[in-house]
Design an enzyme around this catalytic site. Structure first.
Site, PDB file in Angstrom:
ATOM      1  N   THR A   1       0.695  -1.317  -0.016  1.00 34.87           N
ATOM      2  CA  THR A   1       0.165   0.082  -0.127  1.00 34.87           C
ATOM      3  C   THR A   1       1.088   1.239   0.049  1.00 34.87           C
ATOM      4  O   THR A   1       2.093   1.383   0.467  1.00 34.87           O
ATOM      5  CB  THR A   1      -0.778   0.073   1.276  1.00 34.87           C
TER       6      THR A   1
ATOM      7  N   GLY B   1     -10.795  -2.700   2.506  1.00 36.10           N
ATOM      8  CA  GLY B   1      -9.694  -2.381   3.470  1.00 36.10           C
ATOM      9  C   GLY B   1      -9.683  -1.181   4.463  1.00 36.10           C
ATOM     10  O   GLY B   1     -10.759  -0.682   4.238  1.00 36.10           O
TER      11      GLY B   1
ATOM     12  N   GLY C   1      -0.607  -2.115   5.897  1.00 32.32           N
ATOM     13  CA  GLY C   1      -0.555  -3.098   6.844  1.00 32.32           C
ATOM     14  C   GLY C   1      -1.997  -3.743   6.564  1.00 32.32           C
ATOM     15  O   GLY C   1      -2.582  -3.516   5.541  1.00 32.32           O
TER      16      GLY C   1
ATOM     17  N   ARG D   1     -14.189  -6.881  -1.128  1.00 35.34           N
ATOM     18  CA  ARG D   1     -13.431  -6.589   0.171  1.00 35.34           C
ATOM     19  C   ARG D   1     -13.140  -5.115   0.169  1.00 35.34           C
ATOM     20  O   ARG D   1     -12.482  -4.748  -0.754  1.00 35.34           O
ATOM     21  CB  ARG D   1     -12.619  -7.380   0.353  1.00 35.34           C
TER      22      ARG D   1
HETATM   23  N1  GLY Z   1      -4.026  -1.798   4.117  1.00 37.03           N
HETATM   24  C1  GLY Z   1      -4.404  -2.222   3.056  1.00 37.03           C
HETATM   25  C2  GLY Z   1      -5.487  -3.302   2.934  1.00 37.03           C
HETATM   26  O1  GLY Z   1      -5.362  -3.974   3.986  1.00 37.03           O
HETATM   27  O2  GLY Z   1      -6.216  -3.005   2.320  1.00 37.03           O
END
Ligand code: GLY
Length: 299
Positions: free
Chosen positions: A166, A196, A218, A194
């Protein structure tokens, strides 16, 4: 007094990828700093820095994004203006070249804060956003094949649950305003749809001139449970230094949900820090005196 700090992911970054990660975060820091030196806003700087990393296939964002379980790219991004608490975010968006710029359009050109999926894509088209037209990388197609080939969940989680690259940026401009931006392709092999932590306010991204700007990287499913970015800001509001607040928030993440992450912070005094509890974190920063730091390890 202007400053910028960049991350390109915190995870077990393979040695062979260190150089590319360092190069990418350095270029982003330089590009963002140059925007600040021209007298542009912190929002302009973080958008420019993140756009550059979205163009690189090194990171899990934009062109380098990981694939979901259906072999598609779905991206998340958020941008926040600490002077107004203006916020724009997109989630599970496909096909756009620069999710961070679409997020900025949401902030500045809509009455909403977060758009997702097909609606976000139609909004992006309506504002003339650049469409990607770039195929998934061979690296990510290969990774997805390996994920699909692994039946045992413990083994599978090694591919799907590790944090990947990321990207994020936090900047302070010459008026003392702070902005933060984060962009990601999420986790490899994720279920379609999904979302995040990155586009969720206070989880992966937060900025408030009265405390700090924060971008997080993370494993999102852990980060969102403790609203990590906002937790760092709360530490600063309670009188902690940026570094102490970041460490305190990461300790809480580890203790409460066994989480792994890295954070970058600039507080309202201009103090910058990066803290992580993963093996590596790709980061670069340039402070108000032009002093430049970049690293990927603990030293
Ligand atoms: N930190 C990026 C994600 O888990 O989508």
């Amino acid at each position: 007094m202007v400053a910028i700090i960049i991350h390109g992911g915190a995870w077990d970054i393979p040695q062979a990828e260190h150089e590319a990660h360092l190069r990418g975060v350095k270029q982003a820091a330089e590009a963002g700093y140059e925007v600040l030196q021209r007298g542009c806003s912190a929002i302009d700087a973080v958008e420019e820095a993140v756009r550059l990393m979205e163009m690189s296939t090194t990171f899990d964002a934009g062109a380098g994004s990981v694939l979901n379980a259906e072999g598609e790219i779905e991206m998340d991004a958020a941008i926040m203006d600490g002077s107004t608490l203006g916020l724009g975010a997109v989630a599970a968006i496909k096909n756009v070249t620069h999710p961070i710029s679409v997020a900025r359009h949401v902030m500045e050109g809509s009455s909403h804060c977060l758009l997702c999926g097909d609606g976000a894509l139609r909004f992006a088209e309506s504002v003339g956003a650049e469409m990607r037209g770039m195929p998934p990388t061979a690296r990510e197609m290969d990774r997805l094949q390996r994920i699909r080939g692994i039946k045992n969940y413990q083994q599978r989680s090694a591919f799907t649950e590790g944090p990947k690259g990321t990207v994020g940026a936090v900047a302070m401009d010459d008026k003392g305003h702070i902005a933060a931006a984060t962009s990601t392709g999420g986790t490899p092999g994720k279920i379609a749809g999904r979302v995040g932590d990155s586009p969720l306010v206070g989880c992966g991204t937060y900025a408030d001139d009265e405390s700090a700007g924060v971008s997080v990287t993370g494993f999102g499913e852990s980060i969102m449970k403790v609203t990590l970015a906002r937790r760092v800001c709360e530490g600063v509001e309670r009188g902690m230094t940026a570094e102490a607040a970041a460490r305190n928030a990461l300790d809480h993440l580890a203790r409460r949900v066994d989480g792994l992450a890295g954070v970058i912070v600039i507080d309202s005094n201009g103090e910058m820090t990066h803290v992580f509890n993963t093996p590596y974190m790709a980061f670069a920063s340039i402070d108000h005196e032009g002093a430049y730091i970049a690293s990927i390890g603990k030293d």
